[in-house]
Design an enzyme around this catalytic site. Structure first.
Site, PDB file in Angstrom:
ATOM      1  N   GLU A 391       0.714  -0.985   0.228  1.00  0.00           N
ATOM      2  CA  GLU A 391       0.064  -0.190   0.074  1.00  0.00           C
ATOM      3  C   GLU A 391       0.481   0.880  -0.110  1.00  0.00           C
ATOM      4  O   GLU A 391       0.600   2.407   1.066  1.00  0.00           O
ATOM      5  CB  GLU A 391      -0.909   0.020   1.056  1.00  0.00           C
ATOM      6  CG  GLU A 391      -1.999  -0.702   1.426  1.00  0.00           C
ATOM      7  CD  GLU A 391      -2.799  -1.165   2.031  1.00  0.00           C
ATOM      8  OE1 GLU A 391      -2.826  -0.139   3.277  1.00  0.00           O
ATOM      9  OE2 GLU A 391      -4.272  -1.627   2.209  1.00  0.00           O
ATOM     10  N   LYS A 546      -8.927  -7.729  13.703  1.00  0.00           N
ATOM     11  CA  LYS A 546      -9.439  -8.487  12.709  1.00  0.00           C
ATOM     12  C   LYS A 546      -9.579  -9.949  12.691  1.00  0.00           C
ATOM     13  O   LYS A 546      -9.214 -10.614  11.712  1.00  0.00           O
ATOM     14  CB  LYS A 546      -9.148  -7.795  11.293  1.00  0.00           C
ATOM     15  CG  LYS A 546      -9.364  -5.849  10.936  1.00  0.00           C
ATOM     16  CD  LYS A 546      -9.404  -5.809   9.775  1.00  0.00           C
ATOM     17  CE  LYS A 546      -9.626  -4.579   9.738  1.00  0.00           C
ATOM     18  NZ  LYS A 546      -8.797  -3.743  10.269  1.00  0.00           N
TER      19      LYS A 546
END
Length: 762
Positions: A391, A546
């Site tokens: 990213e 998560k």
């Protein structure tokens, strides 16, 4: 021969940053045992503020007069993120790669008797030391083991940024044969030239010698060596199905005596990425059933031991994964060895993540970190690809960004031509972007149904990518939702943090991956909850939730068993919703997660349903509950008639249990739609004029001009009071901000801002 002496005990630690610690014994501090981090609590949401700064470690090292003629090296498993090593007041070495092992030559600074080792470790922000910004805690400390290496004058190279000066390569050269290549360097630190040989022995798993070879050499200061040999019909390392390992012993022999030796595991295998058959391991398609892993543990931070790593591996094997993405940096060498042993294919990567350095545009630190990763992990057959960025375009994408990625790919291919390269892109990178053609594989981190869009959008994105980039192998490199197992609902929806929504999200992702052969596979984000010091959400602080398993490894969320049902061959049954105990509706859908086909469901000891289905997630509709406590039991039978059972207790109550619902901080419409105070009614795009400011300039550019800065602050002043803002000023533009859901910028606002900026000359 090389001697390795653990040096983990009797370290004095202090947060008192005093330069006198270089040469003076510390008067105050605490004794610690390595591995150690000072962020084990505050880096995971503890009561104290998250501390980033310079701290010191110190201990004495006694060298006997008998050993004074030996060569000494200090091996530091990692120092996060900067480490400076001083011996008796002298700077002996340093590291600016916070996740890599490094060594320091001690001999020039040692004396017989006591010697003072002082190590300054710094995890504060430095613009030229990666990572700069990321959604995980940057733990500080000597968080891996430290060792003293003692050698003779002649030994394998220890200071080439590698692990042991010996590199094993294998490649198929025929239908039934592989070429084994052994290369490296020998260091002669004496003043006398010596003659001798390098010997190699390849042994199978039972210790039987398969081949022997040698090469005669003259050992001067630095002597490279290279031996190639054909291996006929080896047993293949075939992933979790057959992780067969051979061992190679490489020795320096002089006058019939071994002066140094290494014993290294090796697996023979081939890897190929295709878009029509997926990833091929030994010419056979293998779908990457992968999980991502960070290297921390609840209450311990990243100062984990081998026991913690063993526990992680047990859980990863239980869920049935066949691959693992070790994110977002180099992990402990021991864990790569576990992956070799158990057959997990590894995506290994460096922390070139989120934002690049503005002070180091040539990316020197990323280059150094990649070199250390590849050289130190080179001999692990489990690693199939090197990750060069994650990213990195989140804030800025320029020609320099592309050059840096290409430079890292070229370095990876130079250091290791036998493995694939990979990158992980943010969802905003276009499907047909040239950036996708730089690496052999392309990963996308996609969070449809959590940060943006809907769950079903993942399917459409897969197909759109394949249509635009037909010949590029695609991996779903990250996907997941934050989940607090305290929260539950009958109606799962985005951002409710319930186990039920996590189950729906991952069920869709698994089905989307499995339905498309051009998708090589995916990596669940994340196997375990992990520390993220700046997070405040989902009813917790300092954690990214998560994971399929909680950060302390004590609780497996329902989604864990969903993956186990899809991936594992070990028979089991599991009833989801066991923590959703207090049910306020009479009729309930009961979810059974299992890799067995024949299922029976009992309610209050009475058979309610029989199911014969290969679906991993089986839903029993409208199960009635009676007031009070209810028992739900599931039994599954395998082909041999063995019965597996699970049971839960559900309470039928009259009112909703409010503890199952996350109470969010109230957000007024003004906060959510902050831009409504501006008049956007007459917004229209304009033709931008070169030489004038626009939304494509960085925030730092705006701050160099008072008029441009004033426009920026007019619209975004409320976002400037955060450390992240300061870190991203040099690379973030308003255009990039508009691509992030956090800022909630409507397209019309960009046109309005450009109208004001594009009249201000640069």
């Amino acid at each position: 021969m090389l001697r390795t002496i653990p040096l983990n005990d009797n370290w004095m630690f202090t947060k008192n940053n005093d330069t006198s610690h270089v040469y003076e014994i510390m008067q105050e501090g605490q004794f610690v045992t390595l591995p150690h981090t000072w962020n084990q609590s505050d880096g995971q949401g503890g009561s104290e503020p998250y501390f980033r700064g310079q701290c010191w470690y110190q201990r004495k090292l006694n060298i006997s007069s008998e050993d004074a003629t030996k060569r000494f090296y200090l091996e530091i498993g990692a120092a996060g993120n900067i480490g400076n090593v001083y011996i008796n007041g002298n700077l002996a070495g340093e590291s600016r790669c916070g996740y890599a092992m490094f060594r320091v030559a001690l001999t020039p600074f040692l004396q017989a008797g006591d010697n003072l080792i002082s190590i300054m470790v710094d995890n504060s922000y430095h613009n030229e030391v990666l990572p700069l910004m990321a959604d995980f805690t940057f733990y500080g400390g000597l968080y891996r083991e430290v060792k003293l290496l003692v050698t003779d004058d002649i030994h394998f190279e220890l200071m080439d940024n590698g692990q042991n000066g010996v590199y094993l390569s294998q490649q198929r050269i025929g239908p039934h044969s592989f070429e084994l290549t052994v290369n490296g360097k020998v260091r002669n630190e004496s003043s006398t030239v010596q003659t001798g040989e390098i010997q190699i022995q390849l042994r199978d798993h039972d210790g039987k010698t398969i081949l022997e070879a040698s090469s005669e050499l003259t050992f001067k200061d630095e002597t490279p060596f290279l031996i190639r040999h054909e291996v006929i019909d080896p047993i293949l390392w075939d992933g979790i199905e057959q992780p067969y390992l051979y061992s190679v012993t490489v020795s320096v022999i002089i006058e019939g005596q071994a002066r140094d030796s290494r014993n290294i595991a090796i697996g023979f295998r081939t890897i190929e990425a295709t878009t029509d058959r997926g990833l091929l391991l030994n010419d056979k398609p293998i779908k990457l059933n992968g999980v991502c892993r960070h290297q921390d543990f609840g209450g311990i931070g990243n100062a984990i031991t081998k026991a913690h790593m063993d526990e992680d591996m047990e859980l990863i094997l239980e869920v049935g994964a066949n691959s693992i993405r070790l994110a977002h940096y180099q992990h402990d060498d021991y864990f790569y060895s576990l992956c070799d042993r158990y057959g997990l294919l590894v995506w290994a990567e460096i922390p070139y993540i989120s934002i690049p350095s503005t002070k180091d545009p040539e990316n020197h630190n990323a280059v150094e970190q990649l070199e250390r990763l590849i050289k130190q992990a080179y001999n692990h057959c489990s690693i199939y690809c090197w990750g060069v960025q994650n990213e990195i375009t989140i804030a800025v994408e320029t020609e320099q960004t592309h050059k840096n990625i290409q430079k890292l790919v070229a370095l990876a291919k130079e250091l290791d031509p036998y493995r694939l390269t990979v990158q992980a892109n943010i969802n905003g990178v276009a499907d047909d972007s040239i950036i996708n053609r730089y690496t052999d594989l392309v990963g996308y981190n996609l969070y449809y149904g959590w940060y943006y869009g809907e769950i079903k959008d993942l399917n459409e994105r897969f197909d759109a990518f394949h249509s635009a980039s037909l010949n590029i192998p695609l991996i779903l490199s990250e996907y997941g939702v934050d989940t607090n197992p305290r929260f539950h609902t009958y109606s799962p929806k985005v951002q409710d943090y319930t186990e039920e929504y996590q189950l729906l999200f991952h069920h869709n992702a698994i089905e989307a991956i499995n339905a498309r052969s051009f998708v090589q596979g995916g990596y669940v984000w994340n196997m375990f909850d992990f520390g993220s010091a700046n997070r405040r959400e989902g009813g917790e602080t300092g954690k990214n939730m998560k994971g399929l398993v909680t950060i302390d490894r004590k609780l497996k969320k329902d989604a864990f068993y969903l993956y186990k049902a899809y991936w594992s061959k070990i028979p089991f049954v599991h009833l989801a919703g066991r923590r959703f105990v207090n049910r306020h509706e009479e009729l309930n859908d009961i979810v059974v997660l299992s890799n067995l086909n024949d299922i029976r469901v009992y309610v209050n000891q009475v058979l309610f349903a029989e199911i014969n289905s290969s679906d991993a997630m089986k839903v029993v509709k409208d199960v009635p509950l009676t007031k009070g406590v209810n028992s739900v039991r599931v039994e599954g039978t395998d082909d041999q008639g063995t019965v597996y059972m699970d049971e839960i207790q559900l309470h039928y109550v009259t009112e909703i249990d409010q503890s199952y619902i996350l109470v969010k901080e109230e957000q007024t419409k003004h906060v959510v739609n902050w831009f409504e105070k501006f008049d956007l009614s007459e917004a229209e795009d304009i033709q931008l004029i070169d030489g004038y400011y626009s939304t494509f300039d960085t925030i730092e550019d705006f701050y160099r001009n008072e008029a441009a800065k004033s426009v920026f602050l007019k619209y975004f002043g409320q976002f400037t009071n955060s450390p992240i803002f300061e870190m991203t000023m040099g690379v973030m533009s308003i255009e990039k901000m508009s691509q992030l859901t956090f800022y909630n910028i409507p397209p019309e606002l960009l046109a309005v801002i450009n109208k004001e900026l594009n009249v201000i000359p640069k």
